[in-house]
Design a protein around this motif. Sequence first.
Motif, short mmCIF file in Angstrom:
data_model
loop_
_atom_site.label_atom_id
_atom_site.label_comp_id
_atom_site.label_asym_id
_atom_site.label_seq_id
_atom_site.Cartn_x
_atom_site.Cartn_y
_atom_site.Cartn_z
N LEU A 229 -0.13 2.86 -6.39
CA LEU A 229 -0.85 2.62 -5.14
C LEU A 229 0.11 2.19 -4.03
O LEU A 229 0.03 2.69 -2.90
CB LEU A 229 -1.93 1.56 -5.34
N ARG A 230 1.03 1.29 -4.35
CA ARG A 230 2.00 0.79 -3.38
C ARG A 230 2.85 1.92 -2.82
O ARG A 230 3.17 1.96 -1.63
CB ARG A 230 2.91 -0.24 -4.06
N LEU A 231 3.23 2.85 -3.67
CA LEU A 231 4.08 3.97 -3.26
C LEU A 231 3.27 5.15 -2.73
O LEU A 231 3.84 6.20 -2.41
CB LEU A 231 4.94 4.43 -4.44
N GLU A 232 1.94 4.97 -2.65
CA GLU A 232 1.03 6.02 -2.19
C GLU A 232 1.17 7.28 -3.02
O GLU A 232 1.16 8.40 -2.50
CB GLU A 232 1.24 6.28 -0.69
N LEU A 233 1.30 7.10 -4.33
CA LEU A 233 1.43 8.22 -5.25
C LEU A 233 0.20 8.39 -6.15
O LEU A 233 0.19 9.25 -7.03
CB LEU A 233 2.69 8.06 -6.12
N ASP A 234 -0.82 7.56 -5.92
CA ASP A 234 -2.06 7.70 -6.67
C ASP A 234 -2.67 9.05 -6.32
O ASP A 234 -2.80 9.41 -5.15
CB ASP A 234 -3.02 6.56 -6.31
N LYS B 297 9.52 7.67 -7.49
CA LYS B 297 10.00 8.29 -6.25
C LYS B 297 10.91 9.47 -6.55
O LYS B 297 10.85 10.50 -5.89
CB LYS B 297 10.72 7.25 -5.38
N GLU C 264 9.46 2.22 -10.34
CA GLU C 264 9.30 2.63 -8.95
C GLU C 264 10.37 3.64 -8.55
O GLU C 264 10.09 4.63 -7.87
CB GLU C 264 9.29 1.41 -8.02
#
Length: 194
Positions: A104-109, A65, A61
């Motif tokens: 998905l959690r980090l909105e990086l998909d 980022k 993670e």
Amino acid sequence: MTPQDLPTFHATVQQGMRRWLERAVIGLNLCPFAKAVHVKGQVHYVVSAARDPQALLVDLEFELKDLVAQDPQARDTTLLIAPHALQQFADFNDFLAEADAALLRLELDGIVQIASFHPQYRFAGTDVDDITNFTNRAPYPTLHLLREDSVDRAVAAFPEAGQIYEANMQTLEKLGHAGWDALDVGPTRGKIKP
């Protein structure tokens, strides 16, 4: 291993990964997009100290980022190398679902994708020593973080991108196990070097 040994160990791991990238990935043209980012120094090598999936997820993670925060001209891609974690391919393969969930959690998909490499990598339906598995075998369990924009540009510049997988299998079938072993790029026949 003492804390004093870590910098030397990490340097050795990074050196092994560079050797694999240069001799196998670039040398055999397994990825026609790898040479440009390598030559430009845009590949970031990170050796994780994680010894379990939870610690590796934290590192993943952070690196996801960090990658998107960097200028793509300086850092286009990251190799997150986990020499102490997920030594068994089945465990590593299971972890990939957690890696995708992190995107998905980090909105990086759709912004970053994760490719996977492992010393014991095995495609479904193949024997463990099938030479075609070696297209995804690296010296250590590794998560390759790729910017989607870079992948899209590379694919646009290489019209036959869909044929890379088949070409790689043919390359390795011609090379054979003896040829792979002669490259000296890491473990042979699924064994992880200490």
